[in-house]
Design a protein around this motif. Sequence first.
Motif, PDB file in Angstrom:
ATOM      1  N   LYS A  91      26.525  98.337  23.069  1.00 49.67           N
ATOM      2  CA  LYS A  91      26.498  99.232  21.909  1.00 49.67           C
ATOM      3  C   LYS A  91      25.749  98.686  20.702  1.00 49.67           C
ATOM      4  O   LYS A  91      25.284  99.462  19.860  1.00 49.67           O
ATOM      5  CB  LYS A  91      27.933  99.605  21.525  1.00 49.67           C
ATOM      6  N   ASN A  92      25.616  97.368  20.589  1.00 48.78           N
ATOM      7  CA  ASN A  92      24.884  96.793  19.459  1.00 48.78           C
ATOM      8  C   ASN A  92      23.408  96.579  19.764  1.00 48.78           C
ATOM      9  O   ASN A  92      22.650  96.143  18.887  1.00 48.78           O
ATOM     10  CB  ASN A  92      25.530  95.468  19.042  1.00 48.78           C
ATOM     11  N   ASP A  93      23.003  96.871  21.006  1.00 51.18           N
ATOM     12  CA  ASP A  93      21.630  96.598  21.420  1.00 51.18           C
ATOM     13  C   ASP A  93      20.765  97.844  21.547  1.00 51.18           C
ATOM     14  O   ASP A  93      19.539  97.746  21.509  1.00 51.18           O
ATOM     15  CB  ASP A  93      21.627  95.858  22.761  1.00 51.18           C
ATOM     16  N   MET A  94      21.393  99.006  21.738  1.00 49.87           N
ATOM     17  CA  MET A  94      20.599 100.218  21.908  1.00 49.87           C
ATOM     18  C   MET A  94      21.462 101.435  21.604  1.00 49.87           C
ATOM     19  O   MET A  94      22.700 101.366  21.680  1.00 49.87           O
ATOM     20  CB  MET A  94      20.051 100.305  23.339  1.00 49.87           C
ATOM     21  N   PRO A  95      20.841 102.555  21.245  1.00 50.32           N
ATOM     22  CA  PRO A  95      21.625 103.769  20.994  1.00 50.32           C
ATOM     23  C   PRO A  95      22.237 104.308  22.276  1.00 50.32           C
ATOM     24  O   PRO A  95      21.587 104.294  23.334  1.00 50.32           O
ATOM     25  CB  PRO A  95      20.599 104.734  20.407  1.00 50.32           C
ATOM     26  N   ILE A  96      23.480 104.762  22.184  1.00 48.03           N
ATOM     27  CA  ILE A  96      24.198 105.307  23.334  1.00 48.03           C
ATOM     28  C   ILE A  96      24.768 106.655  22.944  1.00 48.03           C
ATOM     29  O   ILE A  96      25.417 106.788  21.892  1.00 48.03           O
ATOM     30  CB  ILE A  96      25.336 104.359  23.766  1.00 48.03           C
ATOM     31  N   ILE A  97      24.523 107.664  23.762  1.00 50.84           N
ATOM     32  CA  ILE A  97      25.057 108.992  23.477  1.00 50.84           C
ATOM     33  C   ILE A  97      25.745 109.556  24.717  1.00 50.84           C
ATOM     34  O   ILE A  97      25.380 109.233  25.850  1.00 50.84           O
ATOM     35  CB  ILE A  97      23.968 109.974  22.994  1.00 50.84           C
ATOM     36  N   PHE A  98      26.740 110.393  24.467  1.00 51.47           N
ATOM     37  CA  PHE A  98      27.425 111.134  25.523  1.00 51.47           C
ATOM     38  C   PHE A  98      27.075 112.608  25.332  1.00 51.47           C
ATOM     39  O   PHE A  98      27.275 113.154  24.252  1.00 51.47           O
ATOM     40  CB  PHE A  98      28.941 110.939  25.437  1.00 51.47           C
ATOM     41  N   LYS A  99      26.541 113.236  26.358  1.00 51.88           N
ATOM     42  CA  LYS A  99      26.122 114.625  26.232  1.00 51.88           C
ATOM     43  C   LYS A  99      26.052 115.271  27.605  1.00 51.88           C
ATOM     44  O   LYS A  99      26.096 114.595  28.635  1.00 51.88           O
ATOM     45  CB  LYS A  99      24.739 114.724  25.566  1.00 51.88           C
ATOM     46  N   GLY A 100      25.940 116.600  27.614  1.00 51.18           N
ATOM     47  CA  GLY A 100      25.683 117.295  28.852  1.00 51.18           C
ATOM     48  C   GLY A 100      24.285 116.967  29.343  1.00 51.18           C
ATOM     49  O   GLY A 100      23.323 116.978  28.573  1.00 51.18           O
ATOM     50  N   VAL A 101      24.165 116.645  30.625  1.00 49.47           N
ATOM     51  CA  VAL A 101      22.887 116.247  31.207  1.00 49.47           C
ATOM     52  C   VAL A 101      22.520 117.217  32.323  1.00 49.47           C
ATOM     53  O   VAL A 101      23.315 117.457  33.239  1.00 49.47           O
ATOM     54  CB  VAL A 101      22.965 114.810  31.778  1.00 49.47           C
ATOM     55  N   THR A 102      21.322 117.790  32.233  1.00 43.30           N
ATOM     56  CA  THR A 102      20.855 118.708  33.264  1.00 43.30           C
ATOM     57  C   THR A 102      20.078 117.953  34.342  1.00 43.30           C
ATOM     58  O   THR A 102      19.660 116.807  34.140  1.00 43.30           O
ATOM     59  CB  THR A 102      19.936 119.793  32.676  1.00 43.30           C
TER      60      THR A 102
END
Length: 312
Positions: free
Chosen positions: A244-255
Amino acid sequence: MRVADSQEYLEALLEGIRPGAEEVLAFYDHRVGVIGTDARLMLMPWDDHLVHRGDGVFESLKYEGRRLYQLNAHIRRMKISCQAIHLEPPCSWGELTEAIVEVARAGNEPDGMVRVLLGRGPGGFGLDPYESPVQSLYVVAYRLRMRPESAFEKGATAMRTSIPAKQAWMATVKTTNYLPNVLMKREAVNSRADFPLCFDSNGFLAEGATENVALVDEAGRLVIPEFTNSLAGTTLMRAVDLLKNDMPIIFKGVTEDELYTAREVMMVGTSFDAIGIVRYGGKPIFDARPGPVTRKVRALIQADLKQNGLVF
């Protein structure tokens, strides 16, 4: 067929064919109260609702170098699963945790897997959970069959399964009712793919048969499908903490289309940590090679196990 007495039946039982017996290292049945090492005796009652109704929950843990990984995280998730189906273990959670460690130790090998099964218990062949007076607990340590290093260098393949993602309520509870997962795996094997991926009714990516999936998008973000119709994996969530401190992380719907445009796609799971998907549906992912984020996730998890795994 003749009717045998107890001794004759036991002798016939021990002579019976038992595929996979060589993989079992040690096991524990709470009803019996001792640890066994002869896999021919690793049996559970046919009338345990865990067997004939899938009425139970489970967890799988890995250990390497006599270090159990993420024991507390697996216990926390098992508690949540138990709450969801109104189940309690037949002992304290502390005793259950101790049983896991003791069975792993009794296996007497540095590397392995531990499967923990909590069931409604024996007592009848009906549907009513109250006909089982005492819950069941089974713990088994078995051999860890690691993938060769060449598999991680080459990468893996994935396909879209025809089996839909589980309903949201069932997907987020780790029950022993894994028939959809079995059918997903069957399709993958028959299609000569390493991993099947399932999608929900809205077309969003959910998970693999027993693994989570994540991708690195064109913006360099780690994208994780929302856990609406999938189980939040302990390994994946630990990877999130480590990254989490090294790159952006997102949770989302993925197609599905996002898989084809991703720079990396990876599977994350207990037994293998992380492996890159280089082809999906027969088409290459980016340059058809495992990417740097996938390799980093695997390295971070391996280092974390060595540093924080519970030594036994």
